[in-house]
Design an enzyme around this catalytic site. Structure first.
Site, PDB file in Angstrom:
ATOM      1  N   LYS A 111      76.298  80.839  68.740  1.00 51.86           N
ATOM      2  CA  LYS A 111      76.539  79.440  68.359  1.00 51.86           C
ATOM      3  C   LYS A 111      77.890  78.971  68.879  1.00 51.86           C
ATOM      4  CE  LYS A 111      72.915  78.303  65.984  1.00 51.86           C
ATOM      5  NZ  LYS A 111      71.952  77.383  66.455  1.00 51.86           N
ATOM      6  N   LYS A 194      57.583  83.573  73.612  1.00 51.52           N
ATOM      7  CA  LYS A 194      57.572  83.152  72.208  1.00 51.52           C
ATOM      8  C   LYS A 194      57.475  81.635  72.078  1.00 51.52           C
ATOM      9  CE  LYS A 194      60.557  83.333  68.105  1.00 51.52           C
ATOM     10  NZ  LYS A 194      61.120  82.051  67.861  1.00 51.52           N
ATOM     11  N   LYS A 197      60.815  76.217  68.773  1.00 56.39           N
ATOM     12  CA  LYS A 197      61.257  74.818  68.903  1.00 56.39           C
ATOM     13  C   LYS A 197      62.203  74.636  70.087  1.00 56.39           C
ATOM     14  CE  LYS A 197      62.155  74.771  64.505  1.00 56.39           C
ATOM     15  NZ  LYS A 197      61.369  75.359  63.477  1.00 56.39           N
TER      16      LYS A 197
HETATM   17  P1  ADP Z   1      62.014  78.425  65.918  1.00 56.14           P
HETATM   18  O1  ADP Z   1      62.082  79.687  66.741  1.00 56.14           O
HETATM   19  O2  ADP Z   1      60.908  77.535  66.337  1.00 56.14           O
HETATM   20  O3  ADP Z   1      63.350  77.688  65.802  1.00 56.14           O
HETATM   21  P2  ADP Z   1      62.650  79.406  63.323  1.00 56.14           P
HETATM   22  O4  ADP Z   1      63.746  80.228  63.924  1.00 56.14           O
HETATM   23  O5  ADP Z   1      63.016  78.246  62.458  1.00 56.14           O
HETATM   24  O6  ADP Z   1      61.659  78.902  64.455  1.00 56.14           O
HETATM   25  O7  ADP Z   1      61.706  80.410  62.535  1.00 56.14           O
HETATM   26  C1  ADP Z   1      61.256  80.225  61.257  1.00 56.14           C
HETATM   27  C2  ADP Z   1      60.317  81.367  60.916  1.00 56.14           C
HETATM   28  O8  ADP Z   1      59.160  81.379  61.752  1.00 56.14           O
HETATM   29  C3  ADP Z   1      60.951  82.754  61.064  1.00 56.14           C
HETATM   30  O9  ADP Z   1      60.538  83.589  59.986  1.00 56.14           O
HETATM   31  C4  ADP Z   1      60.396  83.269  62.378  1.00 56.14           C
HETATM   32  O10 ADP Z   1      60.312  84.688  62.391  1.00 56.14           O
HETATM   33  C5  ADP Z   1      59.013  82.631  62.420  1.00 56.14           C
HETATM   34  N1  ADP Z   1      58.612  82.348  63.821  1.00 56.14           N
HETATM   35  C6  ADP Z   1      59.143  81.405  64.643  1.00 56.14           C
HETATM   36  N2  ADP Z   1      58.528  81.411  65.856  1.00 56.14           N
HETATM   37  C7  ADP Z   1      57.593  82.403  65.816  1.00 56.14           C
HETATM   38  C8  ADP Z   1      56.622  82.904  66.752  1.00 56.14           C
HETATM   39  N3  ADP Z   1      56.482  82.395  67.974  1.00 56.14           N
HETATM   40  N4  ADP Z   1      55.833  83.917  66.361  1.00 56.14           N
HETATM   41  C9  ADP Z   1      55.937  84.445  65.120  1.00 56.14           C
HETATM   42  N5  ADP Z   1      56.821  84.027  64.192  1.00 56.14           N
HETATM   43  C10 ADP Z   1      57.650  83.002  64.508  1.00 56.14           C
END
Ligand code: ADP
Ligand code: TRP
Length: 329
Positions: A111, A194, A197
């Site tokens: 960050k 993966k 967002k």
């Molecule tokens: P992003 O990666 O979209 O910013 P977050 O970091 O807010 O998502 O993740 C929120 C939750 O969703 C976490 O517990 C994370 O492990 C799960 N998660 C996010 N993306 C995936 C994915 N592609 N596959 C499985 N779990 C995911």
């Protein structure tokens, strides 16, 4: 019954990855554990969101969580900023966390690199706030992704240190919790590993049919299978992984055998995949619309959740104040 806690920052709408990786697991857990699920709006302050967005983004994600099947009758669902007790514990825990170890946390370093003009103290003490979230309910298990491992290590250190300093066995050391099937990772449609967002490659739970079909039909592919029973390159494997997650086994097997005998047409497979994603998401989308249309209902759920969470936090905090040597109210 053991206590489980998990949180998510309200940084956008939930996508297929969040659903299969996190929300669906929470739904399963709420029947087996004393569960707390919360929306980490204080954590999102590290990037200075606009005041007018704060309430709306928390409400949006609350509605989406509920639409996935998290049941406020079974689990306590709340918004972090509705539970001011957390901040007092955060202060106490900060007294036992050291600059060197906080600076070494990878997410802090990342960050700090991403926002060099805004390396604020909240960013540095992000893991302490997370520890306060967890320890205030004396949670034993925390379902999180691998990226949260270092933050979890700090939470365990906070618990251990508090117990050692005051010679008590008060806080359990919270453990990361992975489901048997959790190693599930939903891939993106752009050939990356993966769906996320920040990768801009998501299918959102709220997305309409037309937009889902368009995204799937545009997914990256290659020239097609070149030899019988050949291994699948990553972009193609991603499509199959998605199909494994959302489609029936027969469907998967049918396209897998088409790959193996070199008769697979990606257009057909994508059409089927899009159809299955649409079918999976349609009821969730309907529930999101229904739940969001009742803002009073959402407020009621958030209020009830906050009451339950505050009661649990206050109980812990009273003990903590007594242990440290402060008056207890
Ligand atoms: P992003 O990666 O979209 O910013 P977050 O970091 O807010 O998502 O993740 C929120 C939750 O969703 C976490 O517990 C994370 O492990 C799960 N998660 C996010 N993306 C995936 C994915 N592609 N596959 C499985 N779990 C995911
Ligand atoms: N740091 C987590 C994330 O970025 C969100 C979070 C905040 C959290 N407090 C927590 C997760 C406590 C589990 C437990 O995804």
């Amino acid at each position: 019954m053991e206590t489980v806690l998990s949180g998510m920052r309200p940084t956008g709408n939930l996508h297929l990855g969040n659903y299969y990786g996190a929300a669906r697991s929470f739904v399963k857990m709420q029947d087996e554990y004393n569960c707390y699920f919360f929306i980490a709006d204080w954590h999102s302050l590290t990037t200075h969101p606009k005041p007018e967005d704060i309430q709306r983004s928390a409400r949006t994600i609350l509605a989406e969580y509920l639409a996935c099947g998290i049941d406020p009758e079974k689990a306590t669902i709340y918004i972090q900023s509705d539970v001011p007790e957390t901040i007092e514990l955060y202060l106490y825990l900060n007294m036992n966390c050291y600059l060197g170890e906080l600076e070494r946390v990878t997410t802090f370093k990342e960050k700090a690199r991403q926002q060099p003009d805004n390396v604020n103290a909240g960013l540095l003490t992000y893991p302490t706030l997370m520890a306060a979230d967890i320890l205030q309910h004396r949670a034993a298990k925390v379902p999180v992704g691998k990226d949260q491992e270092q933050n979890m290590e700090m939470a365990r250190r906070c618990a251990r240190r508090f117990n050692n300093i005051y010679g008590v066995e008060f806080f359990p050391e919270p453990q990361n919790y992975y489901f048997g099937e959790t190693a599930i990772k939903v891939p993106g449609l752009d050939g990356t590993g993966k769906m996320g967002k920040s990768n801009g490659n998501c299918i959102y739970l709220f997305e309409d049919e037309k937009s889902i079909r368009k995204k799937v039909m545009r997914a990256v592919t290659d020239n097609g299978p070149q030899a019988m029973n050949s291994p699948k390159p990553e972009v193609i494997q991603n499509l199959f992984t998605l199909m494994q997650i959302v489609s029936a086994k027969d469907t998967y097997d049918y396209f897998d055998s088409k790959w193996n005998d070199c008769t697979l047409r990606y257009g057909d497979m994508k059409k089927q995949l899009a159809e299955d994603i649409v079918q999976t998401l349609a009821p969730i989308r309907e529930r999101i619309i229904e739940i969001s249309s009742d803002q009073e209902g959402l407020d009621r759920i958030a209020r009830l959740g906050a009451e339950k969470a505050r009661e649990s936090a206050r109980k812990t905090l009273n003990e903590v104040r007594r242990i440290i040597g402060f008056k207890v109210y």
